[in-house]
Scaffold this motif. Structure first.
Motif, PDB file in Angstrom:
ATOM      1  N   ASP A  84       0.767  -1.385   0.081  1.00  0.00           N
ATOM      2  CA  ASP A  84      -0.085  -0.090  -0.041  1.00  0.00           C
ATOM      3  C   ASP A  84       0.928   1.253  -0.215  1.00  0.00           C
ATOM      4  O   ASP A  84       0.520   2.133  -0.749  1.00  0.00           O
ATOM      5  CB  ASP A  84      -1.106  -0.045   1.184  1.00  0.00           C
ATOM      6  CG  ASP A  84      -1.811   0.952   0.959  1.00  0.00           C
ATOM      7  OD1 ASP A  84      -2.694   1.114   0.028  1.00  0.00           O
ATOM      8  OD2 ASP A  84      -2.244   1.931   2.101  1.00  0.00           O
ATOM      9  N   PRO A  85       2.020   1.183   0.767  1.00  0.00           N
ATOM     10  CA  PRO A  85       2.964   2.567   0.754  1.00  0.00           C
ATOM     11  C   PRO A  85       3.821   2.769  -0.503  1.00  0.00           C
ATOM     12  O   PRO A  85       4.449   3.573  -0.595  1.00  0.00           O
ATOM     13  CB  PRO A  85       3.418   2.469   2.053  1.00  0.00           C
ATOM     14  CG  PRO A  85       3.137   1.217   2.768  1.00  0.00           C
ATOM     15  CD  PRO A  85       2.544   0.292   1.856  1.00  0.00           C
ATOM     16  N   THR A  98     -10.972  -4.332   6.821  1.00  0.00           N
ATOM     17  CA  THR A  98     -11.776  -3.049   7.092  1.00  0.00           C
ATOM     18  C   THR A  98     -11.265  -1.880   6.114  1.00  0.00           C
ATOM     19  O   THR A  98     -10.454  -1.475   5.591  1.00  0.00           O
ATOM     20  CB  THR A  98     -11.053  -2.687   8.408  1.00  0.00           C
ATOM     21  OG1 THR A  98      -9.561  -2.291   8.536  1.00  0.00           O
ATOM     22  CG2 THR A  98     -11.176  -3.780   9.575  1.00  0.00           C
ATOM     23  N   THR A  99     -12.355  -1.215   6.181  1.00  0.00           N
ATOM     24  CA  THR A  99     -12.560   0.115   5.595  1.00  0.00           C
ATOM     25  C   THR A  99     -12.773   1.441   6.527  1.00  0.00           C
ATOM     26  O   THR A  99     -13.479   0.731   7.575  1.00  0.00           O
ATOM     27  CB  THR A  99     -13.339   0.529   4.180  1.00  0.00           C
ATOM     28  OG1 THR A  99     -14.588   0.198   4.745  1.00  0.00           O
ATOM     29  CG2 THR A  99     -12.688  -0.820   3.225  1.00  0.00           C
ATOM     30  N   ALA A 100     -12.868   2.374   6.360  1.00  0.00           N
ATOM     31  CA  ALA A 100     -13.894   3.594   6.920  1.00  0.00           C
ATOM     32  C   ALA A 100     -15.191   3.250   6.540  1.00  0.00           C
ATOM     33  O   ALA A 100     -15.480   2.612   5.485  1.00  0.00           O
ATOM     34  CB  ALA A 100     -13.413   4.883   6.520  1.00  0.00           C
ATOM     35  N   ASP A 106      -7.769  -0.822   6.498  1.00  0.00           N
ATOM     36  CA  ASP A 106      -6.582  -1.560   6.308  1.00  0.00           C
ATOM     37  C   ASP A 106      -5.702  -0.844   5.307  1.00  0.00           C
ATOM     38  O   ASP A 106      -4.175  -0.892   5.517  1.00  0.00           O
ATOM     39  CB  ASP A 106      -6.679  -2.797   5.659  1.00  0.00           C
ATOM     40  CG  ASP A 106      -7.370  -3.780   6.831  1.00  0.00           C
ATOM     41  OD1 ASP A 106      -7.142  -3.525   7.791  1.00  0.00           O
ATOM     42  OD2 ASP A 106      -7.757  -4.700   6.617  1.00  0.00           O
ATOM     43  N   PHE A 107      -6.205  -0.048   4.299  1.00  0.00           N
ATOM     44  CA  PHE A 107      -5.444   0.593   3.194  1.00  0.00           C
ATOM     45  C   PHE A 107      -5.546   1.845   2.887  1.00  0.00           C
ATOM     46  O   PHE A 107      -6.950   2.130   2.994  1.00  0.00           O
ATOM     47  CB  PHE A 107      -5.573  -0.415   2.080  1.00  0.00           C
ATOM     48  CG  PHE A 107      -5.462  -1.835   2.287  1.00  0.00           C
ATOM     49  CD1 PHE A 107      -4.122  -2.385   2.883  1.00  0.00           C
ATOM     50  CD2 PHE A 107      -6.390  -2.778   1.941  1.00  0.00           C
ATOM     51  CE1 PHE A 107      -3.944  -3.813   3.198  1.00  0.00           C
ATOM     52  CE2 PHE A 107      -6.265  -3.944   2.248  1.00  0.00           C
ATOM     53  CZ  PHE A 107      -5.275  -4.499   2.922  1.00  0.00           C
ATOM     54  N   ALA A 108      -4.640   2.764   2.841  1.00  0.00           N
ATOM     55  CA  ALA A 108      -4.851   4.022   2.452  1.00  0.00           C
ATOM     56  C   ALA A 108      -5.277   4.277   1.109  1.00  0.00           C
ATOM     57  O   ALA A 108      -5.932   5.271   0.728  1.00  0.00           O
ATOM     58  CB  ALA A 108      -3.799   5.020   3.058  1.00  0.00           C
ATOM     59  N   ASN A 109      -4.245   3.381   0.217  1.00  0.00           N
ATOM     60  CA  ASN A 109      -4.414   3.725  -1.351  1.00  0.00           C
ATOM     61  C   ASN A 109      -5.147   2.787  -2.024  1.00  0.00           C
ATOM     62  O   ASN A 109      -5.561   2.972  -3.104  1.00  0.00           O
ATOM     63  CB  ASN A 109      -2.715   3.938  -1.814  1.00  0.00           C
ATOM     64  CG  ASN A 109      -2.265   4.941  -1.248  1.00  0.00           C
ATOM     65  OD1 ASN A 109      -2.606   6.213  -1.297  1.00  0.00           O
ATOM     66  ND2 ASN A 109      -1.250   4.650  -0.188  1.00  0.00           N
ATOM     67  N   ILE A 110      -5.168   1.430  -1.417  1.00  0.00           N
ATOM     68  CA  ILE A 110      -5.732   0.331  -2.203  1.00  0.00           C
ATOM     69  C   ILE A 110      -7.184   0.318  -1.896  1.00  0.00           C
ATOM     70  O   ILE A 110      -7.588  -0.189  -0.696  1.00  0.00           O
ATOM     71  CB  ILE A 110      -4.927  -0.854  -2.009  1.00  0.00           C
ATOM     72  CG1 ILE A 110      -3.462  -0.797  -2.447  1.00  0.00           C
ATOM     73  CG2 ILE A 110      -5.526  -2.059  -2.534  1.00  0.00           C
ATOM     74  CD1 ILE A 110      -2.544  -1.974  -2.053  1.00  0.00           C
ATOM     75  N   GLY A 148      -6.063  -3.437  -9.441  1.00  0.00           N
ATOM     76  CA  GLY A 148      -5.546  -2.895  -8.152  1.00  0.00           C
ATOM     77  C   GLY A 148      -6.459  -2.912  -6.902  1.00  0.00           C
ATOM     78  O   GLY A 148      -6.154  -1.691  -6.230  1.00  0.00           O
ATOM     79  N   CYS A 149      -7.224  -3.601  -6.672  1.00  0.00           N
ATOM     80  CA  CYS A 149      -8.422  -3.269  -5.460  1.00  0.00           C
ATOM     81  C   CYS A 149      -8.398  -4.885  -4.893  1.00  0.00           C
ATOM     82  O   CYS A 149      -8.034  -5.828  -5.310  1.00  0.00           O
ATOM     83  CB  CYS A 149      -9.339  -2.905  -6.534  1.00  0.00           C
ATOM     84  SG  CYS A 149     -10.293  -4.014  -7.804  1.00  0.00           S
ATOM     85  N   ILE A 150      -9.305  -4.622  -4.040  1.00  0.00           N
ATOM     86  CA  ILE A 150      -9.761  -5.772  -3.233  1.00  0.00           C
ATOM     87  C   ILE A 150     -10.994  -6.364  -3.042  1.00  0.00           C
ATOM     88  O   ILE A 150     -11.787  -5.540  -3.310  1.00  0.00           O
ATOM     89  CB  ILE A 150      -9.341  -5.451  -1.582  1.00  0.00           C
ATOM     90  CG1 ILE A 150      -8.093  -4.686  -1.281  1.00  0.00           C
ATOM     91  CG2 ILE A 150      -9.629  -6.514  -0.694  1.00  0.00           C
ATOM     92  CD1 ILE A 150      -6.938  -5.449  -1.535  1.00  0.00           C
ATOM     93  N   THR A 151     -10.948  -7.867  -3.243  1.00  0.00           N
ATOM     94  CA  THR A 151     -12.328  -8.384  -3.357  1.00  0.00           C
ATOM     95  C   THR A 151     -12.182  -9.180  -1.988  1.00  0.00           C
ATOM     96  O   THR A 151     -11.172  -9.924  -1.473  1.00  0.00           O
ATOM     97  CB  THR A 151     -12.502  -9.523  -4.129  1.00  0.00           C
ATOM     98  OG1 THR A 151     -12.386  -8.663  -5.563  1.00  0.00           O
ATOM     99  CG2 THR A 151     -13.777 -10.309  -4.182  1.00  0.00           C
TER     100      THR A 151
END
Length: 401
Positions: A204-205, A224-226, A234-238, A248-251
């Motif tokens: 992610d960084p 987790t997300t906001a 969990d991730f700021a960018n992904i 480039g994303c999460i399932t």
């Protein structure tokens, strides 16, 4: 939908308000901690360091559990799908697979060996993705089921040791095998906990590694997300995946049937994330991405599993219970798809955000108390997930990465 009648009647009467849920989780901790005192294992503080990555699956192995022909019998239609041609040189991307809690050992950390149960779960979860990618799967000294109570009670060493193996294997893969190729993560349960931490800290960084991330299937592990967002946990960018072919994303999701409180779907009760230093608590939402939307295929799906029996142990017993009174589906093909069919949707029930399965062609499915249909997270609609991976790979290639 058929479920064990006695179990269903009992579980449906559980209260769902906050106080009852907290009592439920306290009770679970009490039940689990008792066996922890009987665990005999090398102390994590004095455990020998891993002497190098031990691979469960790589393209270099002549035979591994992720190398399974794709021929499949569908028990509903009777159709037999022939195996697809398989050549590692035709695979444009790699998959990095982290298996769930499966070890039968009575220990704080499992031995660094490809035990029969570890090989079985790789066949169940990762082998189907080999149609899309070269599969790399490290053996890691996971915390076995009977060692988890100690970790949940606050002993950090076992989880740190397990993650150390995963991180070392990832760095080994990057240095020796990646060569700038795209990567798809596939993980479940404890493996997803490890993947969340690895992606959060290492990918992610890192802008370059983010361009190599084709996708990630982080199943059954409380990503987790906001609240209401696709990032911010969990991730700021992904981000979470939200549309067909997105890369480039999460399932991520956990499956369930009737909305009972469990270990999955509510970040406020995620003790393992706390122990691993991952975001959790009432300010975060557990991810649920709809695989029908992401694949573009709304048709009902079945459960697809290898036809060969799963190695005997704790997980095999739980699998047998999940389909009682019927056995696990099997056939003369390498894979079998069950006669049952169903769809689903992401729902939020009393703060538990999960993928609710709705069967249209019934078959027996029993929920495990506190675990829902956890064992089906990947295999319910497995080919749909593989199709998402294939579409992501096509998009990634088309973009010239």
């Amino acid at each position: 939908m058929k479920t064990g009648q006695a179990t269903s009647n009992c579980l449906r009467t559980r209260k769902s308000h906050v106080r009852a849920r907290r009592s439920l989780f306290i009770s679970l901790a009490t039940i689990l901690v008792a066996p922890a005192f009987a665990v005999s294992a090398t102390s994590p503080a004095t455990a020998e360091p891993n002497s190098g990555t031990q691979w469960l699956c790589t393209p270099d192995l002549t035979s591994d559990p992720c190398d399974l022909p794709s021929d499949t019998t569908d028990l509903l239609t009777g159709e037999v799908q022939p195996p697809k041609a398989d050549s590692a040189t035709d695979k444009p991307v790699d998959c990095f697979y982290l298996y769930p809690t499966v070890s039968n050992q009575v220990a704080l950390n499992a031995d660094p060996a490809a035990s029969p149960e570890v090989q079985s779960i790789a066949r169940f979860q990762a082998a189907r993705f080999s149609d899309v990618c070269r599969v790399f799967a490290p053996v890691y000294r996971q915390v076995p089921l009977l060692g988890l109570p100690a970790a949940l009670a606050g002993l950090d060493g076992p989880l740190e040791l397990a993650y150390g193996d995963v991180l070392a294997a990832w760095n080994d893969y990057l240095e020796n095998d990646n060569n700038g190729r795209g990567v798809i993560f596939v993980s479940h349960s404890q493996g997803t906990m490890m993947a969340r931490k690895l992606i959060r800290e290492q990918i992610d960084p890192n802008p370059q590694l983010r361009t190599q991330l084709v996708g990630a299937f982080l199943m059954g592990g409380n990503v987790t997300t906001a609240a209401g967002k696709t990032t911010g946990g969990d991730f700021a960018n992904i981000p979470l995946c939200t549309q067909q072919g997105e890369t480039g994303c999460i399932t991520a999701y956990s499956t369930e049937l009737i909305g009972l409180p469990s270990l999955f779907g509510n970040s406020s009760y995620d003790l393992l994330s706390t122990r691993m230093g991952l975001p959790n608590g009432p300010g975060f939402q557990v991810a649920c991405t709809d695989p029908a939307l992401l694949s573009g295929d709304p048709q009902p799906v079945g459960v697809t599993i290898p036809s060969a029996p799963y190695s005997f142990g704790i997980i095999s017993v739980l699998m047998d219970y999940t389909t009682l009174p019927e056995p696990l589906p099997t056939s003369t093909s390498s894979w079998t798809t069950s006669k049952g069919r169903g769809g689903g949707e992401c729902v939020d029930t009393n703060g538990f955000h999960r993928y609710r399965i709705e069967m249209t062609v019934p078959q027996p499915i029993n929920e495990l108390p506190l675990f829902d249909t956890h064992l089906l997270d990947l295999n319910f609609g497995l080919d749909r997930l593989v199709d998402i991976a294939a579409q992501q790979t096509h998009t990634w290639q088309t973009a010239g990465r």
